[in-house]
Design a protein around this motif. Structure first.
Motif, PDB file in Angstrom:
ATOM      1  N   GLU A  46      -4.500 -40.219   3.907  1.00  0.00           N
ATOM      2  CA  GLU A  46      -3.126 -40.716   4.071  1.00  0.00           C
ATOM      3  C   GLU A  46      -2.893 -41.967   3.224  1.00  0.00           C
ATOM      4  OE1 GLU A  46      -2.619 -41.330   8.210  1.00  0.00           O
ATOM      5  OE2 GLU A  46      -2.109 -39.224   8.640  1.00  0.00           O
ATOM      6  N   THR A  47      -3.895 -42.858   3.199  1.00  0.00           N
ATOM      7  CA  THR A  47      -3.755 -44.067   2.381  1.00  0.00           C
ATOM      8  C   THR A  47      -3.661 -43.717   0.898  1.00  0.00           C
ATOM      9  OG1 THR A  47      -5.042 -45.271   4.042  1.00  0.00           O
ATOM     10  CG2 THR A  47      -4.784 -46.310   1.888  1.00  0.00           C
ATOM     11  N   GLU A  48      -4.447 -42.741   0.475  1.00  0.00           N
ATOM     12  CA  GLU A  48      -4.392 -42.309  -0.921  1.00  0.00           C
ATOM     13  C   GLU A  48      -3.018 -41.755  -1.281  1.00  0.00           C
ATOM     14  OE1 GLU A  48      -8.750 -40.953  -2.468  1.00  0.00           O
ATOM     15  OE2 GLU A  48      -7.839 -39.685  -0.946  1.00  0.00           O
ATOM     16  N   GLU A  49      -2.456 -40.950  -0.395  1.00  0.00           N
ATOM     17  CA  GLU A  49      -1.124 -40.405  -0.649  1.00  0.00           C
ATOM     18  C   GLU A  49      -0.074 -41.520  -0.737  1.00  0.00           C
ATOM     19  OE1 GLU A  49      -0.372 -37.608   2.406  1.00  0.00           O
ATOM     20  OE2 GLU A  49      -1.863 -36.142   1.703  1.00  0.00           O
ATOM     21  N   MET A  50      -0.179 -42.497   0.167  1.00  0.00           N
ATOM     22  CA  MET A  50       0.778 -43.599   0.151  1.00  0.00           C
ATOM     23  C   MET A  50       0.675 -44.393  -1.152  1.00  0.00           C
ATOM     24  SD  MET A  50       0.974 -46.858   2.737  1.00  0.00           S
ATOM     25  CE  MET A  50      -0.597 -47.455   2.096  1.00  0.00           C
ATOM     26  N   LEU A  51      -0.535 -44.694  -1.597  1.00  0.00           N
ATOM     27  CA  LEU A  51      -0.717 -45.451  -2.823  1.00  0.00           C
ATOM     28  C   LEU A  51      -0.299 -44.643  -4.056  1.00  0.00           C
ATOM     29  CD1 LEU A  51      -4.124 -47.211  -2.102  1.00  0.00           C
ATOM     30  CD2 LEU A  51      -1.848 -48.229  -2.075  1.00  0.00           C
ATOM     31  N   THR A  52      -0.492 -43.334  -4.004  1.00  0.00           N
ATOM     32  CA  THR A  52      -0.059 -42.488  -5.126  1.00  0.00           C
ATOM     33  C   THR A  52       1.460 -42.506  -5.256  1.00  0.00           C
ATOM     34  OG1 THR A  52      -1.993 -41.055  -4.800  1.00  0.00           O
ATOM     35  CG2 THR A  52      -0.167 -40.165  -6.092  1.00  0.00           C
ATOM     36  N   LYS A  53       2.153 -42.440  -4.123  1.00  0.00           N
ATOM     37  CA  LYS A  53       3.617 -42.548  -4.168  1.00  0.00           C
ATOM     38  C   LYS A  53       4.055 -43.922  -4.686  1.00  0.00           C
ATOM     39  CE  LYS A  53       4.438 -39.274  -0.407  1.00  0.00           C
ATOM     40  NZ  LYS A  53       4.983 -39.103   0.968  1.00  0.00           N
ATOM     41  N   LYS A  54       3.305 -44.966  -4.286  1.00  0.00           N
ATOM     42  CA  LYS A  54       3.609 -46.307  -4.775  1.00  0.00           C
ATOM     43  C   LYS A  54       3.420 -46.381  -6.291  1.00  0.00           C
ATOM     44  CE  LYS A  54       4.421 -50.745  -4.175  1.00  0.00           C
ATOM     45  NZ  LYS A  54       5.720 -51.295  -3.724  1.00  0.00           N
ATOM     46  N   GLN A  55       2.395 -45.720  -6.793  1.00  0.00           N
ATOM     47  CA  GLN A  55       2.173 -45.664  -8.230  1.00  0.00           C
ATOM     48  C   GLN A  55       3.359 -45.030  -8.957  1.00  0.00           C
ATOM     49  OE1 GLN A  55      -1.569 -43.611  -8.756  1.00  0.00           O
ATOM     50  NE2 GLN A  55      -2.549 -45.446  -9.548  1.00  0.00           N
ATOM     51  N   GLU A  56       3.808 -43.894  -8.447  1.00  0.00           N
ATOM     52  CA  GLU A  56       4.926 -43.211  -9.081  1.00  0.00           C
ATOM     53  C   GLU A  56       6.175 -44.098  -9.087  1.00  0.00           C
ATOM     54  OE1 GLU A  56       5.331 -39.657  -6.842  1.00  0.00           O
ATOM     55  OE2 GLU A  56       3.501 -38.716  -7.646  1.00  0.00           O
ATOM     56  N   TYR A  57       6.411 -44.808  -8.006  1.00  0.00           N
ATOM     57  CA  TYR A  57       7.568 -45.698  -7.926  1.00  0.00           C
ATOM     58  C   TYR A  57       7.456 -46.812  -8.967  1.00  0.00           C
ATOM     59  CZ  TYR A  57      10.513 -49.486  -6.177  1.00  0.00           C
ATOM     60  OH  TYR A  57      11.423 -50.512  -6.089  1.00  0.00           O
ATOM     61  N   GLN A  92       0.983 -55.276 -13.139  1.00  0.00           N
ATOM     62  CA  GLN A  92      -0.119 -55.867 -12.392  1.00  0.00           C
ATOM     63  C   GLN A  92      -0.342 -55.146 -11.063  1.00  0.00           C
ATOM     64  OE1 GLN A  92       0.786 -60.020 -12.006  1.00  0.00           O
ATOM     65  NE2 GLN A  92       0.347 -60.505 -14.166  1.00  0.00           N
ATOM     66  N   GLN A  93       0.773 -54.855 -10.365  1.00  0.00           N
ATOM     67  CA  GLN A  93       0.658 -54.114  -9.107  1.00  0.00           C
ATOM     68  C   GLN A  93       0.061 -52.723  -9.341  1.00  0.00           C
ATOM     69  OE1 GLN A  93       4.334 -54.040  -6.918  1.00  0.00           O
ATOM     70  NE2 GLN A  93       4.754 -56.210  -7.322  1.00  0.00           N
ATOM     71  N   LEU A  94       0.460 -52.107 -10.444  1.00  0.00           N
ATOM     72  CA  LEU A  94      -0.060 -50.772 -10.761  1.00  0.00           C
ATOM     73  C   LEU A  94      -1.554 -50.822 -11.032  1.00  0.00           C
ATOM     74  CD1 LEU A  94       0.936 -47.860 -11.139  1.00  0.00           C
ATOM     75  CD2 LEU A  94       1.233 -48.357 -13.565  1.00  0.00           C
ATOM     76  N   THR A  95      -1.990 -51.866 -11.728  1.00  0.00           N
ATOM     77  CA  THR A  95      -3.430 -52.023 -11.986  1.00  0.00           C
ATOM     78  C   THR A  95      -4.199 -52.239 -10.690  1.00  0.00           C
ATOM     79  OG1 THR A  95      -2.914 -52.993 -14.154  1.00  0.00           O
ATOM     80  CG2 THR A  95      -5.131 -53.343 -13.282  1.00  0.00           C
ATOM     81  N   ILE A  97      -3.323 -51.215  -7.727  1.00  0.00           N
ATOM     82  CA  ILE A  97      -3.335 -49.949  -6.973  1.00  0.00           C
ATOM     83  C   ILE A  97      -4.361 -48.994  -7.550  1.00  0.00           C
ATOM     84  CG2 ILE A  97      -1.960 -47.904  -6.450  1.00  0.00           C
ATOM     85  CD1 ILE A  97       0.443 -49.728  -6.127  1.00  0.00           C
ATOM     86  N   ASP A  98      -4.501 -48.977  -8.878  1.00  0.00           N
ATOM     87  CA  ASP A  98      -5.525 -48.112  -9.490  1.00  0.00           C
ATOM     88  C   ASP A  98      -6.918 -48.480  -8.994  1.00  0.00           C
ATOM     89  OD1 ASP A  98      -3.684 -46.664 -10.940  1.00  0.00           O
ATOM     90  OD2 ASP A  98      -3.814 -47.970 -12.713  1.00  0.00           O
ATOM     91  N   GLY A  99      -7.206 -49.796  -8.946  1.00  0.00           N
ATOM     92  CA  GLY A  99      -8.508 -50.216  -8.438  1.00  0.00           C
ATOM     93  C   GLY A  99      -8.703 -49.874  -6.969  1.00  0.00           C
ATOM     94  N   THR A 100      -7.633 -50.067  -6.185  1.00  0.00           N
ATOM     95  CA  THR A 100      -7.718 -49.745  -4.754  1.00  0.00           C
ATOM     96  C   THR A 100      -7.943 -48.259  -4.530  1.00  0.00           C
ATOM     97  OG1 THR A 100      -6.206 -51.587  -4.297  1.00  0.00           O
ATOM     98  CG2 THR A 100      -6.553 -49.970  -2.542  1.00  0.00           C
ATOM     99  N   LEU A 101      -7.248 -47.440  -5.306  1.00  0.00           N
ATOM    100  CA  LEU A 101      -7.424 -45.985  -5.190  1.00  0.00           C
ATOM    101  C   LEU A 101      -8.845 -45.569  -5.537  1.00  0.00           C
ATOM    102  CD1 LEU A 101      -4.086 -44.486  -6.576  1.00  0.00           C
ATOM    103  CD2 LEU A 101      -5.038 -44.171  -4.294  1.00  0.00           C
ATOM    104  N   SER A 102      -9.411 -46.192  -6.566  1.00  0.00           N
ATOM    105  CA  SER A 102     -10.794 -45.866  -6.939  1.00  0.00           C
ATOM    106  C   SER A 102     -11.759 -46.215  -5.807  1.00  0.00           C
ATOM    107  CB  SER A 102     -11.182 -46.614  -8.217  1.00  0.00           C
ATOM    108  OG  SER A 102     -10.354 -46.230  -9.301  1.00  0.00           O
TER     109      SER A 102
END
Length: 236
Positions: A46-57, A92-95, A97-102
């Motif tokens: 669920e957290t991954e899905e939420m962060l992926t949507k945040k990435q797209e935004y 910066q936020q996108l970067t 989120i990428d680290g958090t997703l990893s």
């Protein structure tokens, strides 16, 4: 208030406090147990899905800010610079989120592998118990005795088969019989030669050849030619 009522009141208050403390202890015990692996994996997904949507935004917002900066350009530098600053913050936020997703993906995969290994070990232990239950009533000494008995019975069966297939009566040497047969054939051949008077003698002179010689053929041809000439002269 009488002493008896005070006593009962105190007892009731003590019982209620003890029940509340026991309920709080049970809640604390449940919370200490922690979530199951399936629940933790579900939460991470669920957290991954939420962060992926945040990435797209954020990616859409970055594209919008770039378009806005291009739109203002040198006409309105202040608005263009503000758009670029916002773009930098979004990047910066996108970067992050990428680290958090990893990190979350690594944690989820490790948890899934641990859960899989736990299930595998559990099933292997279950199979080991079943195998132990199967072998519980088996005695290795009895198995060795059984295999030895089977081998002995196979040897007995082979001996019986050999005895049944063995021919009855006297046995003779086949080589001796063949030698005797060859002597009889030679004797029969000699008798037949004596009956015919033996082999004819070979003549000691040269037999005439059935093919005529070349000289005789030439002489005969000359005689025929002379006869033809004579007949032709008579005809004239």
């Amino acid at each position: 208030m009488s002493k008896i009522s005070k006593l009962f009141k105190g007892g009731s208050s003590s019982s209620s406090s003890s029940s509340s403390s026991s309920s709080s202890k049970s809640k604390h015990h449940r919370s200490r147990g922690g979530p199951s692996p399936q629940e933790a994996i579900h939460r991470l997904r669920e957290t991954e899905e939420m962060l992926t949507k945040k990435q797209e935004y954020l990616e859409k917002r970055i594209e919008q800010e770039i378009s806005l900066a291009k739109k203002h350009g040198t006409k309105n530098k202040r608005a263009a610079l503000q758009a670029l600053k916002r773009k930098k913050r979004f990047e910066q936020q996108l970067t992050q989120i990428d680290g958090t997703l990893s990190t979350i993906e690594f944690q989820r995969e490790a948890l899934e592998n641990s859960h899989t290994n736990t299930e595998v070990l559990k099933n292997m232990g279950f199979a080991a118990k079943a195998m132990k239950q199967v072998h519980q009533n088996m005695d290795i000494d009895k198995i060795d005795d059984l295999m030895q008995d089977i081998t002995e019975q196979q040897d007995v069966a082979q001996e019986i088969s050999d005895a049944i297939s063995r021919p009855f009566g006297e046995t003779f040497d086949e080589d001796e019989l063949l030698a005797e047969l060859e002597e009889l054939e030679q004797e029969e051949l000699e008798n037949s030669m004596k009956t015919m008077g033996g082999l004819p003698s070979v003549p000691n002179f040269k037999l005439p050849s059935s093919r005529p010689s070349h000289r005789a053929t030439t002489k005969k041809r000359v005689e025929e030619e002379d006869d033809m000439r004579m007949l032709s002269s008579w005809a004239t």
